[in-house]
Design a protein around this motif. Structure first.
Motif, PDB file in Angstrom:
ATOM      1  N   LYS A   1      44.978  29.920  51.754  1.00  0.00           N
ATOM      2  CA  LYS A   1      44.208  30.184  50.731  1.00  0.00           C
ATOM      3  C   LYS A   1      43.250  31.549  51.025  1.00  0.00           C
ATOM      4  CE  LYS A   1      40.530  28.359  47.682  1.00  0.00           C
ATOM      5  NZ  LYS A   1      39.788  27.128  47.063  1.00  0.00           N
ATOM      6  N   ASP A   2      42.592  31.378  52.413  1.00  0.00           N
ATOM      7  CA  ASP A   2      41.779  32.531  52.567  1.00  0.00           C
ATOM      8  C   ASP A   2      42.484  33.998  52.964  1.00  0.00           C
ATOM      9  OD1 ASP A   2      39.614  30.529  54.717  1.00  0.00           O
ATOM     10  OD2 ASP A   2      39.579  30.709  52.745  1.00  0.00           O
ATOM     11  N   SER A   3      43.996  33.865  52.926  1.00  0.00           N
ATOM     12  CA  SER A   3      44.621  35.123  53.356  1.00  0.00           C
ATOM     13  C   SER A   3      44.841  35.919  51.988  1.00  0.00           C
ATOM     14  CB  SER A   3      46.002  34.805  53.946  1.00  0.00           C
ATOM     15  OG  SER A   3      46.740  34.062  52.945  1.00  0.00           O
ATOM     16  N   ARG A   4      44.589  35.095  50.995  1.00  0.00           N
ATOM     17  CA  ARG A   4      44.571  35.771  49.488  1.00  0.00           C
ATOM     18  C   ARG A   4      43.537  37.077  49.250  1.00  0.00           C
ATOM     19  NH1 ARG A   4      45.821  30.515  45.525  1.00  0.00           N
ATOM     20  NH2 ARG A   4      47.624  29.803  46.513  1.00  0.00           N
ATOM     21  N   ILE A   5      43.831  37.853  48.576  1.00  0.00           N
ATOM     22  CA  ILE A   5      43.013  38.976  48.378  1.00  0.00           C
ATOM     23  C   ILE A   5      41.800  38.424  47.513  1.00  0.00           C
ATOM     24  CG2 ILE A   5      42.602  41.094  47.329  1.00  0.00           C
ATOM     25  CD1 ILE A   5      45.580  41.757  48.023  1.00  0.00           C
ATOM     26  N   GLN A   6      40.529  38.768  47.989  1.00  0.00           N
ATOM     27  CA  GLN A   6      39.311  38.528  47.176  1.00  0.00           C
ATOM     28  C   GLN A   6      38.922  39.595  46.374  1.00  0.00           C
ATOM     29  OE1 GLN A   6      36.395  36.617  49.411  1.00  0.00           O
ATOM     30  NE2 GLN A   6      37.864  34.744  50.001  1.00  0.00           N
ATOM     31  N   VAL A   7      38.564  39.367  45.043  1.00  0.00           N
ATOM     32  CA  VAL A   7      38.219  40.701  44.330  1.00  0.00           C
ATOM     33  C   VAL A   7      36.939  40.085  43.535  1.00  0.00           C
ATOM     34  CG1 VAL A   7      40.649  41.562  44.243  1.00  0.00           C
ATOM     35  CG2 VAL A   7      39.499  40.110  42.171  1.00  0.00           C
ATOM     36  N   THR A   8      36.066  41.389  43.283  1.00  0.00           N
ATOM     37  CA  THR A   8      35.042  41.228  42.464  1.00  0.00           C
ATOM     38  C   THR A   8      35.539  41.709  41.024  1.00  0.00           C
ATOM     39  OG1 THR A   8      33.488  41.553  44.179  1.00  0.00           O
ATOM     40  CG2 THR A   8      32.748  41.722  41.963  1.00  0.00           C
TER      41      THR A   8
ATOM     42  N   LYS B   1      51.500  41.105  39.503  1.00  0.00           N
ATOM     43  CA  LYS B   1      51.659  39.478  39.340  1.00  0.00           C
ATOM     44  C   LYS B   1      51.163  38.737  40.811  1.00  0.00           C
ATOM     45  CE  LYS B   1      53.375  38.999  35.548  1.00  0.00           C
ATOM     46  NZ  LYS B   1      52.778  38.200  34.372  1.00  0.00           N
ATOM     47  N   VAL B   2      50.108  39.565  41.602  1.00  0.00           N
ATOM     48  CA  VAL B   2      49.559  38.887  42.889  1.00  0.00           C
ATOM     49  C   VAL B   2      48.551  37.986  42.452  1.00  0.00           C
ATOM     50  CG1 VAL B   2      48.175  39.476  44.677  1.00  0.00           C
ATOM     51  CG2 VAL B   2      49.939  41.086  44.085  1.00  0.00           C
ATOM     52  N   VAL B   3      48.688  36.717  43.282  1.00  0.00           N
ATOM     53  CA  VAL B   3      47.765  35.660  43.111  1.00  0.00           C
ATOM     54  C   VAL B   3      46.387  35.938  43.827  1.00  0.00           C
ATOM     55  CG1 VAL B   3      47.234  33.180  42.934  1.00  0.00           C
ATOM     56  CG2 VAL B   3      49.456  34.035  42.229  1.00  0.00           C
ATOM     57  N   ILE B   4      45.305  35.845  43.243  1.00  0.00           N
ATOM     58  CA  ILE B   4      44.088  36.120  44.084  1.00  0.00           C
ATOM     59  C   ILE B   4      43.407  34.870  44.235  1.00  0.00           C
ATOM     60  CG2 ILE B   4      43.800  38.575  43.213  1.00  0.00           C
ATOM     61  CD1 ILE B   4      41.655  37.353  41.482  1.00  0.00           C
ATOM     62  N   ALA B   5      42.468  34.810  45.504  1.00  0.00           N
ATOM     63  CA  ALA B   5      41.924  33.566  45.832  1.00  0.00           C
ATOM     64  C   ALA B   5      40.570  33.489  45.101  1.00  0.00           C
ATOM     65  CB  ALA B   5      41.449  33.924  47.476  1.00  0.00           C
ATOM     66  N   ASN B   6      39.805  34.272  44.936  1.00  0.00           N
ATOM     67  CA  ASN B   6      38.679  34.258  44.055  1.00  0.00           C
ATOM     68  C   ASN B   6      38.322  35.221  43.067  1.00  0.00           C
ATOM     69  OD1 ASN B   6      37.685  31.239  45.024  1.00  0.00           O
ATOM     70  ND2 ASN B   6      37.673  32.438  47.090  1.00  0.00           N
ATOM     71  N   THR B   7      37.622  34.929  42.292  1.00  0.00           N
ATOM     72  CA  THR B   7      37.039  36.182  41.273  1.00  0.00           C
ATOM     73  C   THR B   7      35.708  36.040  41.098  1.00  0.00           C
ATOM     74  OG1 THR B   7      38.977  36.554  40.319  1.00  0.00           O
ATOM     75  CG2 THR B   7      37.542  37.462  39.038  1.00  0.00           C
ATOM     76  N   PHE B   8      34.786  36.746  41.453  1.00  0.00           N
ATOM     77  CA  PHE B   8      33.315  36.436  41.255  1.00  0.00           C
ATOM     78  C   PHE B   8      32.975  37.511  39.986  1.00  0.00           C
ATOM     79  CE2 PHE B   8      33.212  34.145  45.254  1.00  0.00           C
ATOM     80  CZ  PHE B   8      34.003  34.789  46.069  1.00  0.00           C
ATOM     81  N   LEU B   9      32.693  36.921  39.009  1.00  0.00           N
ATOM     82  CA  LEU B   9      32.114  37.711  37.740  1.00  0.00           C
ATOM     83  C   LEU B   9      30.842  38.029  37.999  1.00  0.00           C
ATOM     84  CD1 LEU B   9      33.527  35.224  35.074  1.00  0.00           C
ATOM     85  CD2 LEU B   9      34.422  37.478  35.746  1.00  0.00           C
ATOM     86  N   GLN B  10      30.597  39.241  37.665  1.00  0.00           N
ATOM     87  CA  GLN B  10      29.218  39.754  37.877  1.00  0.00           C
ATOM     88  C   GLN B  10      28.724  40.624  36.559  1.00  0.00           C
ATOM     89  OE1 GLN B  10      29.203  42.620  40.938  1.00  0.00           O
ATOM     90  NE2 GLN B  10      30.130  44.166  39.800  1.00  0.00           N
ATOM     91  N   ALA B  11      27.464  40.515  35.989  1.00  0.00           N
ATOM     92  CA  ALA B  11      27.142  41.384  34.794  1.00  0.00           C
ATOM     93  C   ALA B  11      26.818  42.801  35.543  1.00  0.00           C
ATOM     94  CB  ALA B  11      25.776  40.539  34.253  1.00  0.00           C
ATOM     95  N   LYS B  12      27.645  43.719  35.006  1.00  0.00           N
ATOM     96  CA  LYS B  12      27.608  45.076  35.555  1.00  0.00           C
ATOM     97  C   LYS B  12      27.554  46.076  34.201  1.00  0.00           C
ATOM     98  CE  LYS B  12      29.894  48.745  38.347  1.00  0.00           C
ATOM     99  NZ  LYS B  12      29.505  48.869  39.603  1.00  0.00           N
ATOM    100  N   LYS B  13      26.266  46.644  33.911  1.00  0.00           N
ATOM    101  CA  LYS B  13      26.343  47.598  32.743  1.00  0.00           C
ATOM    102  C   LYS B  13      26.665  48.799  32.979  1.00  0.00           C
ATOM    103  CE  LYS B  13      22.937  49.020  29.453  1.00  0.00           C
ATOM    104  NZ  LYS B  13      21.485  48.892  28.945  1.00  0.00           N
ATOM    105  N   SER B  14      27.432  49.490  32.465  1.00  0.00           N
ATOM    106  CA  SER B  14      28.106  50.540  32.596  1.00  0.00           C
ATOM    107  C   SER B  14      27.419  51.547  31.624  1.00  0.00           C
ATOM    108  CB  SER B  14      29.612  50.595  32.219  1.00  0.00           C
ATOM    109  OG  SER B  14      30.240  49.914  33.220  1.00  0.00           O
ATOM    110  N   SER B  15      27.519  52.809  31.982  1.00  0.00           N
ATOM    111  CA  SER B  15      26.949  53.751  31.159  1.00  0.00           C
ATOM    112  C   SER B  15      27.760  55.032  31.043  1.00  0.00           C
ATOM    113  CB  SER B  15      25.462  54.066  31.353  1.00  0.00           C
ATOM    114  OG  SER B  15      25.489  54.619  32.750  1.00  0.00           O
TER     115      SER B  15
END
Length: 366
Positions: free
Chosen positions: A42-49, A352-366
């Motif tokens: 599980k930890d070897s999967r890619i973690q993304v934000t 089709k890569v399966v990731i370990a976790n997705t951390f949602l964040q509020a990011k305001k773009s301009s």
């Protein structure tokens, strides 16, 4: 025989217990090993934000080099050539309007003032004598002929004495140097106990509450700034971007094809006169699909954004860029509003890569 059987039982029972505990330990170790293996996988999967794609107002930027200058600045001169007796300010000090900031030696002028008072008194006596000689009522000059009063003042020296006294009063006032308005002191060069004639000027007083930003754009960029009014000022010397408003466009193209623009900023004391800054001219485009620049990667020379589905599977999306600024892209094809997209570790992602976790964040773009 009975004793022999009891002896065997005493031997066999402990041996059985030993095998039982050994078996339990083996099972426990196997379970722990399996858990560790599962965790490692599980930890070897890619973690993304990730962040959500939104429709917002996009601000396109035109970046220029600018120079800061004060909207209100005064060069304080020495109007008299006298010795400097007092200096009450230092560079960088805030001063208020009419605040005394320096004094010059007035001892000689004080003597001249006393002499001027005496001269005026003598002239007044002479004026009275002349009027009495004309049988005029000196206590009621309103009834005296104006021509007689005019000649009497000239003959008695009253007018000259009054002019001389007023002149000395003005000089005395100039020995006290005051701040012309609220501001900050800069370029102070004079020193106490030195003649004022040694210096071209005393100091500058600059109002730092409102600053002008002067910058130039190319002739071909005039159409871009049409309708623009807001600018963003930034520099390595200031902590936060400062907002400004375009106030004037000089209707003249110089020999280099440049047009001078002026903007003003209010309420910030971080900008200093002469500072070099970057000016971002912001032009707004409402209701655009905006993504942060971190979300986009190149694959086979094409622009790609990875979206994340509910089952944590990555999807590869070719996109088309409409506009960009220093932090964001406007996308007009390839993704849709409310898509969840990866903004970190996307260089290591594939379709089709399966990731370990997705951390949602509020990011305001301009």
């Amino acid at each position: 025989m009975l004793k022999h059987c009891i002896f065997k039982i005493h031997i066999i029972i402990p041996i059985c217990f030993c095998f039982f505990f050994i078996g339990c330990n083996i099972n426990t170790n196997n379970a722990e090993s399996q858990n560790q293996t599962t965790t490692a996988k599980k930890d070897s999967r890619i973690q993304v934000t990730s962040t959500l794609v939104k429709k917002e107002t996009f601000y396109k930027e035109l970046i220029c080099n600018g120079k800061v200058r004060p909207l209100n600045s005064a060069k304080i001169l020495f109007e008299l050539q006298e010795n400097i007796t007092e200096i009450h300010i230092v560079n960088g000090q805030l001063v208020t309007e009419n605040q005394v900031i320096a004094k010059l030696d007035d001892s000689q002028l004080q003597l001249e003032y006393k002499r001027a008072i005496n001269a005026l008194t003598k002239a007044e006596i002479e004026l009275q004598d002349i009027l009495i000689a004309h049988n005029s009522n000196i206590n009621d000059t309103a009834k005296v002929d104006k021509a007689i009063i005019k000649n009497a003042r000239l003959r008695s020296g009253y007018n000259d004495a009054m002019l001389n006294l007023n002149s000395i009063k003005q000089k005395l006032e100039k020995t006290i140097i005051r701040a012309p308005f609220n501001g900050v002191v800069s370029r102070l060069q004079a020193k106490k106990n030195n003649p004022s004639k040694n210096y071209d000027y005393f100091c500058y007083v600059t109002s730092d509450s409102t600053m002008e930003i002067v910058f130039s754009i190319m002739e071909s960029e005039l159409l871009y700034i049409k309708g623009c009014s807001q600018v963003s000022i930034n520099s390595s010397a200031i902590t936060n971007n400062i907002q400004g408003t375009i106030t004037s466009i000089d209707p003249f193209v110089d020999d280099n094809g440049m047009v001078k623009i002026t903007a003003i900023t209010k309420g910030s004391n971080e900008l200093l006169e002469g500072m070099n800054v970057k000016v971002n001219i912001l032009k707004s485009f409402p209701n655009k699909l905006i993504v942060p620049k971190e979300a986009l990667v190149k694959r086979d020379g094409k622009d790609v954004i990875f979206s994340i589905k509910s089952d944590s599977i990555i999807e590869w999306n070719y996109v088309k860029i409409d506009m960009e600024n220093s932090s964001s892209f406007v996308i007009n094809e390839g993704i849709t509003i409310n898509d969840t997209i990866a903004i970190t570790n996307n260089q290591n992602l594939g379709h089709k890569v399966v990731i370990a976790n997705t951390f949602l964040q509020a990011k305001k773009s301009s």
